[in-house]
Design an enzyme around this catalytic site. Structure first.
Site, short mmCIF file in Angstrom:
data_model
loop_
_atom_site.label_atom_id
_atom_site.label_comp_id
_atom_site.label_asym_id
_atom_site.label_seq_id
_atom_site.Cartn_x
_atom_site.Cartn_y
_atom_site.Cartn_z
N TYR A 1 4.28 -7.52 6.62
CA TYR A 1 4.59 -7.60 8.06
C TYR A 1 3.92 -8.79 8.75
O TYR A 1 4.16 -9.02 9.95
CB TYR A 1 4.27 -6.27 8.77
CG TYR A 1 5.30 -5.17 8.54
CD1 TYR A 1 6.39 -5.36 7.70
CD2 TYR A 1 5.18 -3.94 9.18
CE1 TYR A 1 7.32 -4.34 7.50
CE2 TYR A 1 6.12 -2.93 9.00
CZ TYR A 1 7.19 -3.13 8.15
OH TYR A 1 8.12 -2.13 7.97
N VAL B 1 0.83 -1.20 0.00
CA VAL B 1 0.00 0.00 0.00
C VAL B 1 0.87 1.26 0.00
O VAL B 1 0.50 2.29 -0.59
CB VAL B 1 -0.99 -0.05 1.20
CG1 VAL B 1 -0.34 0.16 2.54
CG2 VAL B 1 -2.13 0.94 0.99
N ASP B 2 2.03 1.21 0.60
CA ASP B 2 2.98 2.33 0.61
C ASP B 2 3.38 2.70 -0.82
O ASP B 2 3.31 3.88 -1.21
CB ASP B 2 4.21 1.90 1.45
CG ASP B 2 5.12 3.05 1.82
OD1 ASP B 2 4.91 4.17 1.33
OD2 ASP B 2 6.07 2.82 2.59
P1 ADP Z 1 2.56 -3.91 6.00
O1 ADP Z 1 4.03 -3.78 5.75
O2 ADP Z 1 2.07 -2.98 7.10
O3 ADP Z 1 2.13 -5.32 6.19
P2 ADP Z 1 1.49 -3.93 3.25
O4 ADP Z 1 1.38 -2.77 2.31
O5 ADP Z 1 2.37 -5.06 2.87
O6 ADP Z 1 1.90 -3.28 4.67
O7 ADP Z 1 0.03 -4.51 3.52
C1 ADP Z 1 -0.93 -3.91 4.35
C2 ADP Z 1 -2.32 -4.21 3.79
O8 ADP Z 1 -2.61 -3.31 2.73
C3 ADP Z 1 -2.48 -5.62 3.21
O9 ADP Z 1 -3.73 -6.14 3.67
C4 ADP Z 1 -2.51 -5.37 1.70
O10 ADP Z 1 -3.29 -6.35 1.03
C5 ADP Z 1 -3.20 -4.02 1.65
N1 ADP Z 1 -3.02 -3.23 0.43
C6 ADP Z 1 -2.07 -3.29 -0.52
N2 ADP Z 1 -2.29 -2.37 -1.48
C7 ADP Z 1 -3.42 -1.69 -1.11
C8 ADP Z 1 -4.18 -0.62 -1.67
N3 ADP Z 1 -3.84 -0.03 -2.83
N4 ADP Z 1 -5.30 -0.20 -1.01
C9 ADP Z 1 -5.67 -0.77 0.15
N5 ADP Z 1 -5.00 -1.76 0.73
C10 ADP Z 1 -3.88 -2.23 0.11
#
Ligand code: ADP
Length: 175
Positions: free
Chosen positions: A122, A34-35
């Site tokens: 994570y 998501v980042d």
């Molecule tokens: P972390 O490192 O905190 O685990 P991630 O980005 O790997 O962060 O995942 C956190 C959550 O965000 C996961 O459930 C992932 O499926 C979700 N995610 C990834 N891309 C998006 C998006 N564009 N919008 C909303 N949620 C997302």
């Protein structure tokens, strides 16, 4: 309380809210998941502002502008890496949600969207994470500070994530 917490399925970068929360890492300099999606949608000015912040501790949150996003603010928080559950992970995840909500109030954001923090790379177990998220949000909205927030949207990236959050809401906020 019911209509102040909404569970949605989709891409958080297209949410029409005052602030979206980013599940960042401690460097705040961008990553995957998501980042990466938030940085792509916001444009290069986002990482430029992030560089001025000096990182963010796990469980804390810091606010930037939203740049090309519809949201005025991005609240960058850092959830814990799951290491089995006895390294303070639940408390740190709760802190990430609470600090993000405090930042939203401080910025003047009345609507805020969260991704499922820590449930991607994570590896926090999604069901446990959803309960912590919902519990922390309910507690915050009930408290005095929470009166400044109109709506919290939990934006899930999969059907399974929607189901976890629905179950948590049903358990913690019985009709
Ligand atoms: P972390 O490192 O905190 O685990 P991630 O980005 O790997 O962060 O995942 C956190 C959550 O965000 C996961 O459930 C992932 O499926 C979700 N995610 C990834 N891309 C998006 C998006 N564009 N919008 C909303 N949620 C997302």
């Amino acid at each position: 309380m019911e209509n102040r917490i909404v569970i949605a399925e989709g891409d958080i970068t297209i949410e029409q809210v005052d602030a979206i929360v980013n599940a960042a890492n401690e460097s705040l300099l961008g990553g995957g998941g998501v980042d990466g999606a938030i940085h792509r949608a916001s444009g290069p000015e986002l990482v430029a502002e992030c560089r001025t912040l000096g990182g963010c501790r796990t469980g804390d949150a810091k606010t930037t502008k939203g740049y090309l996003l519809s949201s005025k603010w991005v609240i960058h928080t850092v959830g814990p890496v799951w290491r089995g559950g006895s390294s303070g992970e639940p408390e740190l995840l709760s802190s990430a949600y609470r600090r993000s909500l405090e930042e939203a109030v401080r910025a003047g954001a009345r609507t805020i969207a969260f991704p499922a923090i820590s449930t991607g790379v994570y590896r926090f177990p999604p069901g446990k994470a959803a309960k912590i998220a919902v519990r922390t949000i309910i507690d915050f909205l009930k408290a005095e500070q929470g009166q400044n927030i109109d709506q919290v949207r939990l934006v899930c990236f999969s059907r399974a994530s929607v189901d976890c959050h629905r179950a948590a809401l049903k358990e913690l906020l019985p009709a």
